[in-house]
Design a protein around this motif. Structure first.
Motif, PDB file in Angstrom:
ATOM      1  N   GLY A  83      46.809  37.862  47.118  1.00 15.83           N
ATOM      2  CA  GLY A  83      46.823  39.316  47.121  1.00 15.83           C
ATOM      3  C   GLY A  83      45.458  39.941  46.929  1.00 15.83           C
ATOM      4  N   ASP A  84      44.438  39.133  46.612  1.00 18.04           N
ATOM      5  CA  ASP A  84      43.093  39.665  46.384  1.00 18.04           C
ATOM      6  C   ASP A  84      42.345  39.846  47.698  1.00 18.04           C
ATOM      7  N   GLY A  85      42.519  38.915  48.620  1.00 20.17           N
ATOM      8  CA  GLY A  85      41.878  39.026  49.919  1.00 20.17           C
ATOM      9  C   GLY A  85      40.496  38.418  50.004  1.00 20.17           C
ATOM     10  N   ARG A  86      39.901  38.047  48.890  1.00 16.68           N
ATOM     11  CA  ARG A  86      38.590  37.402  48.945  1.00 16.68           C
ATOM     12  C   ARG A  86      38.449  36.396  47.817  1.00 16.68           C
ATOM     13  N   ASP A  87      37.589  35.429  48.033  1.00 18.99           N
ATOM     14  CA  ASP A  87      37.333  34.394  47.035  1.00 18.99           C
ATOM     15  C   ASP A  87      36.164  34.830  46.166  1.00 18.99           C
ATOM     16  N   ARG A  88      36.157  34.344  44.947  1.00 15.96           N
ATOM     17  CA  ARG A  88      35.069  34.667  44.020  1.00 15.96           C
ATOM     18  C   ARG A  88      34.422  33.381  43.555  1.00 15.96           C
ATOM     19  N   VAL A  89      33.119  33.388  43.441  1.00 12.73           N
ATOM     20  CA  VAL A  89      32.362  32.261  42.910  1.00 12.73           C
ATOM     21  C   VAL A  89      31.761  32.719  41.590  1.00 12.73           C
ATOM     22  N   LEU A  90      32.060  31.970  40.526  1.00 15.08           N
ATOM     23  CA  LEU A  90      31.563  32.319  39.199  1.00 15.08           C
ATOM     24  C   LEU A  90      30.564  31.280  38.725  1.00 15.08           C
ATOM     25  N   THR A  91      29.484  31.755  38.125  1.00 13.33           N
ATOM     26  CA  THR A  91      28.482  30.884  37.525  1.00 13.33           C
ATOM     27  C   THR A  91      28.595  31.018  36.006  1.00 13.33           C
ATOM     28  N   PRO A  92      27.907  30.189  35.231  1.00  9.16           N
ATOM     29  CA  PRO A  92      28.063  30.221  33.771  1.00  9.16           C
ATOM     30  C   PRO A  92      27.857  31.626  33.190  1.00  9.16           C
ATOM     31  N   GLY A  93      28.818  32.023  32.365  1.00 12.36           N
ATOM     32  CA  GLY A  93      28.769  33.329  31.715  1.00 12.36           C
ATOM     33  C   GLY A  93      29.518  34.422  32.461  1.00 12.36           C
ATOM     34  N   GLN A  94      29.797  34.229  33.727  1.00 10.47           N
ATOM     35  CA  GLN A  94      30.513  35.236  34.503  1.00 10.47           C
ATOM     36  C   GLN A  94      32.016  35.086  34.291  1.00 10.47           C
ATOM     37  N   SER A  95      32.704  36.227  34.371  1.00 13.37           N
ATOM     38  CA  SER A  95      34.161  36.178  34.228  1.00 13.37           C
ATOM     39  C   SER A  95      34.804  37.104  35.246  1.00 13.37           C
TER      40      SER A  95
END
Length: 120
Positions: A83-95
């Motif tokens: 339902g979001d429509g896009r992927d997210r890439v998280l690096t250390p510290g990101q939420s």
């Protein structure tokens, strides 16, 4: 022909569970589902969190996700929510805070990625 029919009847009678067997299996299944539902409600309750270590190509799939925060602790993680429509890439510290996502797939990128999932 008649002998084959009798043999089939005997085979079906042996394969058919009795009334007590059906009652016990139904009771066992409903009790197991109730215990699993209670455990799930305690585990995925607000304020609870899980910490995972994901290697290269390993993933974690969560279904029925509601209001959770995904935080990358180490490495790089890739988060896909239905339902979001896009992927997210998280690096250390990101939420990333997810509302009513339904299904979430979190995969590790690199040798060792660590992610924390907290229900708010």
């Amino acid at each position: 022909m008649f002998a084959d029919r009798m043999r089939e009847d005997r085979a079906l009678d042996a394969a058919r569970p009795g009334i007590i067997d059906e009652w016990l299996s139904g009771w066992r299944d409903s009790r197991m589902l109730r215990v699993l539902a209670e455990a799930g409600s305690k585990l995925f309750a607000p304020g609870k969190s899980l910490y995972f270590r994901l290697g290269q190509g390993k993933y974690l799939a969560l279904t029925g996700v509601r209001y959770c925060r995904v935080t990358c602790a180490k490495g790089v993680v890739w988060v896909t929510a239905s339902g979001d429509g896009r992927d997210r890439v998280l690096t250390p510290g990101q939420s990333l805070t997810l509302g009513n996502a339904g299904k979430v797939v979190i995969s590790g990128r690199g040798e060792s990625s660590e992610v924390k999932v907290r229900w708010d």
